[in-house]
Scaffold this active site. Structure first.
Site, PDB file in Angstrom:
ATOM      1  N   LYS A 137     109.886  44.133  64.203  1.00 17.73           N
ATOM      2  CA  LYS A 137     108.555  43.897  64.759  1.00 17.73           C
ATOM      3  C   LYS A 137     108.142  42.418  64.706  1.00 17.73           C
ATOM      4  O   LYS A 137     108.787  41.608  64.036  1.00 17.73           O
ATOM      5  CB  LYS A 137     107.550  44.768  64.000  1.00 17.73           C
ATOM      6  CG  LYS A 137     107.810  46.279  64.186  1.00 17.73           C
ATOM      7  CD  LYS A 137     106.725  47.124  63.519  1.00 17.73           C
ATOM      8  CE  LYS A 137     106.979  48.606  63.764  1.00 17.73           C
ATOM      9  NZ  LYS A 137     105.885  49.444  63.213  1.00 17.73           N
ATOM     10  N   TYR A 144     104.230  53.871  72.384  1.00 14.71           N
ATOM     11  CA  TYR A 144     103.462  54.490  71.300  1.00 14.71           C
ATOM     12  C   TYR A 144     102.465  55.532  71.813  1.00 14.71           C
ATOM     13  O   TYR A 144     101.471  55.827  71.134  1.00 14.71           O
ATOM     14  CB  TYR A 144     102.737  53.413  70.486  1.00 14.71           C
ATOM     15  CG  TYR A 144     103.631  52.707  69.481  1.00 14.71           C
ATOM     16  CD1 TYR A 144     104.204  53.408  68.417  1.00 14.71           C
ATOM     17  CD2 TYR A 144     103.890  51.345  69.574  1.00 14.71           C
ATOM     18  CE1 TYR A 144     105.010  52.775  67.483  1.00 14.71           C
ATOM     19  CE2 TYR A 144     104.699  50.709  68.640  1.00 14.71           C
ATOM     20  CZ  TYR A 144     105.254  51.433  67.596  1.00 14.71           C
ATOM     21  OH  TYR A 144     106.047  50.811  66.661  1.00 14.71           O
ATOM     22  N   ASN A 149     104.568  46.198  59.388  1.00 17.39           N
ATOM     23  CA  ASN A 149     105.547  46.784  58.462  1.00 17.39           C
ATOM     24  C   ASN A 149     107.002  46.535  58.884  1.00 17.39           C
ATOM     25  O   ASN A 149     107.903  47.270  58.515  1.00 17.39           O
ATOM     26  CB  ASN A 149     105.248  48.271  58.236  1.00 17.39           C
ATOM     27  CG  ASN A 149     105.386  49.106  59.498  1.00 17.39           C
ATOM     28  OD1 ASN A 149     105.636  48.580  60.571  1.00 17.39           O
ATOM     29  ND2 ASN A 149     105.220  50.415  59.356  1.00 17.39           N
ATOM     30  N   HIS A 192     110.470  49.550  63.012  1.00 20.73           N
ATOM     31  CA  HIS A 192     110.233  50.914  63.501  1.00 20.73           C
ATOM     32  C   HIS A 192     111.573  51.622  63.551  1.00 20.73           C
ATOM     33  O   HIS A 192     112.592  51.003  63.860  1.00 20.73           O
ATOM     34  CB  HIS A 192     109.631  50.895  64.916  1.00 20.73           C
ATOM     35  CG  HIS A 192     109.666  52.235  65.597  1.00 20.73           C
ATOM     36  ND1 HIS A 192     108.692  53.178  65.401  1.00 20.73           N
ATOM     37  CD2 HIS A 192     110.582  52.800  66.423  1.00 20.73           C
ATOM     38  CE1 HIS A 192     109.004  54.270  66.108  1.00 20.73           C
ATOM     39  NE2 HIS A 192     110.152  54.061  66.727  1.00 20.73           N
ATOM     40  N   GLU A 195     113.256  57.427  73.116  1.00 22.45           N
ATOM     41  CA  GLU A 195     112.908  56.024  72.851  1.00 22.45           C
ATOM     42  C   GLU A 195     114.006  55.079  73.342  1.00 22.45           C
ATOM     43  O   GLU A 195     113.709  54.019  73.902  1.00 22.45           O
ATOM     44  CB  GLU A 195     112.657  55.821  71.355  1.00 22.45           C
ATOM     45  CG  GLU A 195     111.385  56.509  70.873  1.00 22.45           C
ATOM     46  CD  GLU A 195     111.108  56.296  69.382  1.00 22.45           C
ATOM     47  OE1 GLU A 195     110.111  56.844  68.896  1.00 22.45           O
ATOM     48  OE2 GLU A 195     111.900  55.590  68.714  1.00 22.45           O
TER      49      GLU A 195
HETATM   50  P1  CMP Z   1     105.789  52.855  63.231  1.00 21.63           P
HETATM   51  O1  CMP Z   1     106.851  53.529  62.439  1.00 21.63           O
HETATM   52  O2  CMP Z   1     106.237  51.899  64.291  1.00 21.63           O
HETATM   53  O3  CMP Z   1     104.830  53.955  63.912  1.00 21.63           O
HETATM   54  C1  CMP Z   1     103.473  53.713  64.222  1.00 21.63           C
HETATM   55  C2  CMP Z   1     102.985  52.391  63.704  1.00 21.63           C
HETATM   56  O4  CMP Z   1     101.580  52.249  63.643  1.00 21.63           O
HETATM   57  C3  CMP Z   1     103.451  52.189  62.271  1.00 21.63           C
HETATM   58  O5  CMP Z   1     104.850  52.026  62.217  1.00 21.63           O
HETATM   59  C4  CMP Z   1     102.583  50.985  61.883  1.00 21.63           C
HETATM   60  O6  CMP Z   1     103.109  49.765  62.398  1.00 21.63           O
HETATM   61  C5  CMP Z   1     101.278  51.255  62.646  1.00 21.63           C
HETATM   62  N1  CMP Z   1     100.174  51.706  61.802  1.00 21.63           N
HETATM   63  C6  CMP Z   1      99.048  51.036  61.580  1.00 21.63           C
HETATM   64  N2  CMP Z   1      98.213  51.719  60.805  1.00 21.63           N
HETATM   65  C7  CMP Z   1      98.816  52.877  60.508  1.00 21.63           C
HETATM   66  C8  CMP Z   1      98.427  54.020  59.736  1.00 21.63           C
HETATM   67  N3  CMP Z   1      97.256  54.096  59.093  1.00 21.63           N
HETATM   68  N4  CMP Z   1      99.320  55.034  59.650  1.00 21.63           N
HETATM   69  C9  CMP Z   1     100.509  54.985  60.297  1.00 21.63           C
HETATM   70  N5  CMP Z   1     100.909  53.914  61.045  1.00 21.63           N
HETATM   71  C10 CMP Z   1     100.058  52.872  61.145  1.00 21.63           C
END
Ligand code: CMP
Length: 139
Positions: free
Chosen positions: A10, A50, A113, A116, A127
């Site tokens: 990311k 998403y 984070n 993904h 995906e």
């Molecule tokens: P990802 O695994 O890419 O899937 C959804 C993304 O939303 C997650 O990682 C985070 O980058 C983002 N995100 C932000 N806030 C939240 C939250 N409260 N819970 C889950 N995902 C979140």
């Protein structure tokens, strides 16, 4: 079984120039990169990827974040690749991620984070098809 999964490094990670450190952890876990490219998503592309999270309170912030800079998209292949990738990524929230995982070591917070990974083999196929052409996968 041998599976494929979609991985995304990311914008928080490309900004900090740590894509190589993340890739090393994926490869050390036994995952093989069979496709990889550095791209920047449009708003429409991030919203489509998403779409399952459209009703979540974090959706608009997530789309803004994922379009804020370059990402590295990858197809990873290996035995139980979906679960293996999720194991090496660690929990979504780095505060809950196990020691040694990518998110524990590198993630900034629950949104920024670093990575993904697809959550099922079925979603992985969808995906992968959103991000790569079939001929871009070289196993
Ligand atoms: P990802 O695994 O890419 O899937 C959804 C993304 O939303 C997650 O990682 C985070 O980058 C983002 N995100 C932000 N806030 C939240 C939250 N409260 N819970 C889950 N995902 C979140």
């Amino acid at each position: 079984a041998i599976e494929r999964t979609l991985s995304i490094i990311k914008p928080d990670a490309t900004a900090r120039n740590i894509t190589g450190k993340i890739i090393a952890k994926l490869e050390e876990a036994g995952l093989r990169i069979i496709a990889q490219k550095r791209i920047r998503w449009s708003k429409a592309e991030a919203e489509a990827f998403y779409a399952v999270h459209r009703e979540r309170p974090f959706f608009n912030d997530l789309v803004a974040f994922m379009t804020s800079g370059p990402i590295v998209v990858q197809v990873l292949e290996g035995e139980n690749a979906v679960a293996k990738n999720r194991e090496v990524m660690g929990a979504t929230n780095p505060a809950n991620a196990a020691p040694g995982t990518i998110r524990r070591e590198f993630a900034e917070n629950i949104e920024r984070n670093s990575v993904h990974g697809s959550d099922s083999a079925e979603n992985a196929a969808a995906e992968i098809a959103q991000v790569f052409k079939p001929e871009e996968l070289v196993g």
